[in-house]
Design an enzyme around this catalytic site. Structure first.
Site, PDB file in Angstrom:
ATOM      1  N   LEU A  12      39.097  24.036  37.487  1.00 37.58           N
ATOM      2  CA  LEU A  12      39.175  25.126  36.796  1.00 37.58           C
ATOM      3  C   LEU A  12      39.645  26.318  37.622  1.00 37.58           C
ATOM      4  O   LEU A  12      39.326  26.653  38.588  1.00 37.58           O
ATOM      5  CB  LEU A  12      37.707  25.441  36.044  1.00 37.58           C
ATOM      6  N   ARG A  19      38.069  40.295  42.127  1.00 35.61           N
ATOM      7  CA  ARG A  19      37.455  41.179  43.441  1.00 35.61           C
ATOM      8  C   ARG A  19      38.507  40.718  44.522  1.00 35.61           C
ATOM      9  O   ARG A  19      38.327  41.373  45.515  1.00 35.61           O
ATOM     10  CB  ARG A  19      36.106  40.305  43.683  1.00 35.61           C
ATOM     11  N   GLU A 162      22.284  30.932  33.351  1.00 32.30           N
ATOM     12  CA  GLU A 162      23.095  32.062  33.957  1.00 32.30           C
ATOM     13  C   GLU A 162      22.228  33.110  34.526  1.00 32.30           C
ATOM     14  O   GLU A 162      21.526  33.689  33.688  1.00 32.30           O
ATOM     15  CB  GLU A 162      24.127  32.439  33.208  1.00 32.30           C
ATOM     16  N   ASN A 177      23.408  25.970  40.355  1.00 33.82           N
ATOM     17  CA  ASN A 177      24.251  25.026  39.849  1.00 33.82           C
ATOM     18  C   ASN A 177      25.797  25.639  40.570  1.00 33.82           C
ATOM     19  O   ASN A 177      26.242  26.592  40.681  1.00 33.82           O
ATOM     20  CB  ASN A 177      24.874  25.566  38.411  1.00 33.82           C
ATOM     21  N   TYR A 373      67.936  35.368  77.450  1.00 30.93           N
ATOM     22  CA  TYR A 373      67.962  34.742  75.855  1.00 30.93           C
ATOM     23  C   TYR A 373      68.959  33.675  75.899  1.00 30.93           C
ATOM     24  O   TYR A 373      70.021  33.735  76.539  1.00 30.93           O
ATOM     25  CB  TYR A 373      68.450  36.049  75.232  1.00 30.93           C
TER      26      TYR A 373
HETATM   27  C1  UD1 Z   1      29.757  29.843  37.137  1.00 31.46           C
HETATM   28  C2  UD1 Z   1      28.830  28.603  36.354  1.00 31.46           C
HETATM   29  C3  UD1 Z   1      27.450  28.925  37.394  1.00 31.46           C
HETATM   30  C4  UD1 Z   1      27.486  28.708  38.874  1.00 31.46           C
HETATM   31  C5  UD1 Z   1      28.644  29.226  39.360  1.00 31.46           C
HETATM   32  C6  UD1 Z   1      28.741  28.549  40.750  1.00 31.46           C
HETATM   33  C7  UD1 Z   1      29.282  28.971  34.281  1.00 31.46           C
HETATM   34  C8  UD1 Z   1      28.908  29.565  32.789  1.00 31.46           C
HETATM   35  N1  UD1 Z   1      28.546  29.330  35.298  1.00 31.46           N
HETATM   36  O1  UD1 Z   1      29.681  30.758  37.148  1.00 31.46           O
HETATM   37  O2  UD1 Z   1      26.242  28.367  36.654  1.00 31.46           O
HETATM   38  O3  UD1 Z   1      26.334  28.970  39.412  1.00 31.46           O
HETATM   39  O4  UD1 Z   1      29.962  29.130  38.399  1.00 31.46           O
HETATM   40  O5  UD1 Z   1      30.015  29.273  41.331  1.00 31.46           O
HETATM   41  O6  UD1 Z   1      29.890  27.870  34.043  1.00 31.46           O
HETATM   42  N2  UD1 Z   1      37.344  29.553  34.594  1.00 31.46           N
HETATM   43  C9  UD1 Z   1      38.398  29.276  33.792  1.00 31.46           C
HETATM   44  N3  UD1 Z   1      38.520  29.779  32.581  1.00 31.46           N
HETATM   45  C10 UD1 Z   1      37.509  30.712  32.136  1.00 31.46           C
HETATM   46  C11 UD1 Z   1      36.182  31.006  32.980  1.00 31.46           C
HETATM   47  C12 UD1 Z   1      36.292  30.528  34.193  1.00 31.46           C
HETATM   48  O7  UD1 Z   1      39.359  28.415  34.332  1.00 31.46           O
HETATM   49  O8  UD1 Z   1      37.482  30.858  30.907  1.00 31.46           O
HETATM   50  C13 UD1 Z   1      37.252  28.979  35.996  1.00 31.46           C
HETATM   51  C14 UD1 Z   1      37.201  30.179  37.060  1.00 31.46           C
HETATM   52  O9  UD1 Z   1      38.582  30.419  37.391  1.00 31.46           O
HETATM   53  C15 UD1 Z   1      36.652  29.669  38.044  1.00 31.46           C
HETATM   54  C16 UD1 Z   1      35.225  28.613  37.726  1.00 31.46           C
HETATM   55  O10 UD1 Z   1      35.965  28.454  36.294  1.00 31.46           O
HETATM   56  O11 UD1 Z   1      37.209  28.777  39.103  1.00 31.46           O
HETATM   57  C17 UD1 Z   1      34.067  29.428  37.504  1.00 31.46           C
HETATM   58  O12 UD1 Z   1      34.115  30.627  36.711  1.00 31.46           O
HETATM   59  P1  UD1 Z   1      33.448  31.962  37.195  1.00 31.46           P
HETATM   60  O13 UD1 Z   1      33.753  32.962  36.387  1.00 31.46           O
HETATM   61  O14 UD1 Z   1      33.697  32.117  38.662  1.00 31.46           O
HETATM   62  O15 UD1 Z   1      32.012  31.241  36.819  1.00 31.46           O
HETATM   63  P2  UD1 Z   1      30.652  32.108  37.454  1.00 31.46           P
HETATM   64  O16 UD1 Z   1      30.381  33.288  36.644  1.00 31.46           O
HETATM   65  O17 UD1 Z   1      30.946  31.977  38.990  1.00 31.46           O
END
Ligand code: UD1
Ligand code: CA
Length: 507
Positions: A12, A19, A162, A177, A373
């Site tokens: 993903l 940030r 969450e 998680n 050089y």
């Molecule tokens: C997520 C988890 C959380 C976990 C945490 C660990 C969920 C709902 N929550 O939260 O339980 O503790 O990761 O770091 O899954 N991404 C996509 N498409 C989207 C949304 C996200 O590709 O629509 C990707 C992001 O780029 C990232 C990953 O998924 O690489 C996680 O997404 P992020 O928004 O960082 O989730 P967290 O809120 O950190």
């Protein structure tokens, strides 16, 4: 472990990475010579999955371009709007519609420290327990912001909640998680289809799949990472620096175990493609990048930066910057030496202080000790290039080549105006501007002859300190004293160990 090879890996990487405050996609930021995404893909590689899908959204062109470079077999999946981690996995599985069964491993693209070992353990546990989902969890000192793992009294996973949806009691839980999972493909597809956006963020949470599967009475297993740092995600540049340090520690520790002396691990940085031989020594404040290689008994540093550079056995590189250079066995480089691409130093050569080289082949035992050089050159063996020699390779339009033979001695402050050749055993006089070839065994003299005007200072600068000193010298020498002649002046010129004598009288 090959019997539990997953059918697919889903990475993903569609998130905005707000940030980071960067024009560069978050997963393309590099640590130790590889992008965050690259590290994740390398860790997943040994799983041997038949399919790899990467979900992209923000700055997708950048990521897709990078992906074709590093993992052209991966299936890119475009997530137009970021509807949550569940949505991301759902569309990834849509793109992999031909994969109907087996294990699918899901992981974020921003966890560069994850190891192949941990992923393999996750997949193995998943297979052993016959679980439909296996969650990689971690115990962290501060769980703020993470999804919490909620377990039953007897320790079975019930759900993941969450941070934003958690009540006070759930927020106290320290097991989080990591967003890294193994799923049964069919069960995952089925559960994803049932996700809602009924939560604090209005998104399809992949984490809700766990609660759904538990509700179905399915087996959900877990693996707790022994080292929670492995699952550290990068959200800002402070975390980027933290994972870079951790990766550096890992790489440096690896090479120390392989027999390399690293005098100050804290100030030593090296990329993942660097290779070092046992009994090489890396001193403090040294950075090794790209495909740099350091051979046995060689010493690099302190204060050196090498990129795509090979250092031969027993060579020494001190306080220098080298890129695309080949440094031969026993060579001495530095301090303050700049070696640029195409520099090839032979065995037991020297490139000393304030020497810059580019596209230069330097034969065995040849020395370029000071302030020179050397560009677009080929120098033979056992030759010496005097201090402050410049290979004048550029006429403002084109670059030209200079050839210097074996056992040649180029005098200090020689300008070798390319294209030009100095033959085997030839000399050049110090201070010469060499515009024509110097045949083997000849000395090239290309400078104005010196002329001394006796008594000039006392006549033209009367009353000055110099005139005073001149007068004293004249008086001490007495009436019969020898005034310096132009001949003696010449051989008394300040010299180093280079060929600096004109010996023009011998012409
Ligand atoms: C997520 C988890 C959380 C976990 C945490 C660990 C969920 C709902 N929550 O939260 O339980 O503790 O990761 O770091 O899954 N991404 C996509 N498409 C989207 C949304 C996200 O590709 O629509 C990707 C992001 O780029 C990232 C990953 O998924 O690489 C996680 O997404 P992020 O928004 O960082 O989730 P967290 O809120 O950190
Ligand atoms: Ca995150």
């Amino acid at each position: 472990m090959t019997d539990s090879r997953p059918a697919a890996v889903v990475v993903l990487a569609a998130g905005e990475g707000k940030r980071m405050k960067s024009e560069l996609a978050k997963v393309l930021h590099a640590i130790c010579g590889r992008s965050l995404l690259g590290h994740v893909l390398v860790a997943a590689e040994p799983l041997g999955a038949a399919n790899t899908a990467v979900v992209v959204g923000h700055l997708r062109e950048q990521i897709l371009g990078h992906l074709t470079e590093i993992e052209s077999n991966a299936t890119p999946v475009v997530q137009e709007t970021q509807g949550g981690t569940g949505h991301a996995v759902r569309i990834a599985l849509d793109a992999l519609s031909e994969v109907t069964e087996g294990t699918v491993v899901v992981l974020p693209g921003d966890v560069p420290l994850i190891t192949a070992d941990t992923l393999q353990r996750l997949v193995a546990r998943h297979a052993e327990t016959n679980a439909v989902a296996t969650v990689l969890t971690a115990e962290v000192p501060d769980a703020t912001g993470y999804g919490r793992v909620v377990r039953s009294a007897d320790g079975h996973i019930l759900s993941i909640v969450e941070d934003r949806d958690a009540d006070q009691a759930t927020k106290q839980l320290r097991e989080i998680n990591t967003s890294i999972y193994a799923f049964d493909m069919g069960k995952l597809r089925d559960a994803l289809a049932r996700l809602t956006t009924d939560n604090a963020q209005g998104e399809e949470y992949l984490t809700d799949v766990i609660g759904l599967l538990v509700g179905d009475g399915e087996v959900v297993a877990s693996v707790v990472t022994p080292d929670h740092l492995e699952t550290l995600g990068v959200n800002d540049r402070i975390q980027l620096a933290a994972v870079r340090r951790a990766m550096r520690d890992r790489i440096v520790a690896h090479w120390m175990r392989e027999g390399v002396t690293i005098t100050d691990p804290e100030t030593t940085w090296m990329g993942v493609r660097v290779t070092l031989e046992p009994d090489s020594v890396i001193h403090q404040n040294t950075q090794l990048h790209g495909a740099t290689h350091v051979a046995q008994f060689a010493e690099v540093g302190p204060d050196s930066t090498l990129r795509n550079t090979t250092v031969g056995m027993g060579a020494k590189v001190i306080k220098s910057h080298c890129t695309g250079a080949e440094i031969g066995a026993g060579a001495a480089v530095g301090p303050f030496t700049y070696l640029r691409p195409g520099t090839v130093l032979g065995k037991d050569t020297k490139a000393g202080a304030y020497v810059e080289m580019k596209n230069a082949k330097v034969g065995d035992e040849t020395k370029v000790p000071h302030l020179s050089y050397v560009g677009d050159a080929e120098i033979g063996e056992r030759s010496n290039i005097g201090a402050a020699t410049v290979f004048v390779n550029y006429d403002g339009v084109d670059k030209h080549k200079t050839l210097v033979g074996d056992d040649a001695r180029v005098g200090s402050d020689t300008m070798l105006v390319a294209p030009v050749t100095v033959g085997d055993g030839a000399y050049t006089a110090a201070g010469s501007v060499i515009t024509e070839d110097v045949p083997p065994g000849a000395i090239g003299v290309g400078r104005a002859r010196q002329r001394n005007i006796e008594g000039w200072v006392e006549r033209k600068r009367p009353g000055s300190k110099s005139a005073e000193a001149a007068r004293r010298a004249r008086e001490q020498a007495g009436p019969a004293g020898g005034t310096m002649t132009s001949d003696t002046m010449e051989s008394a010129s300040p010299t180093g160990d280079q060929t600096q004598h004109d010996q023009g009288a011998d012409e």
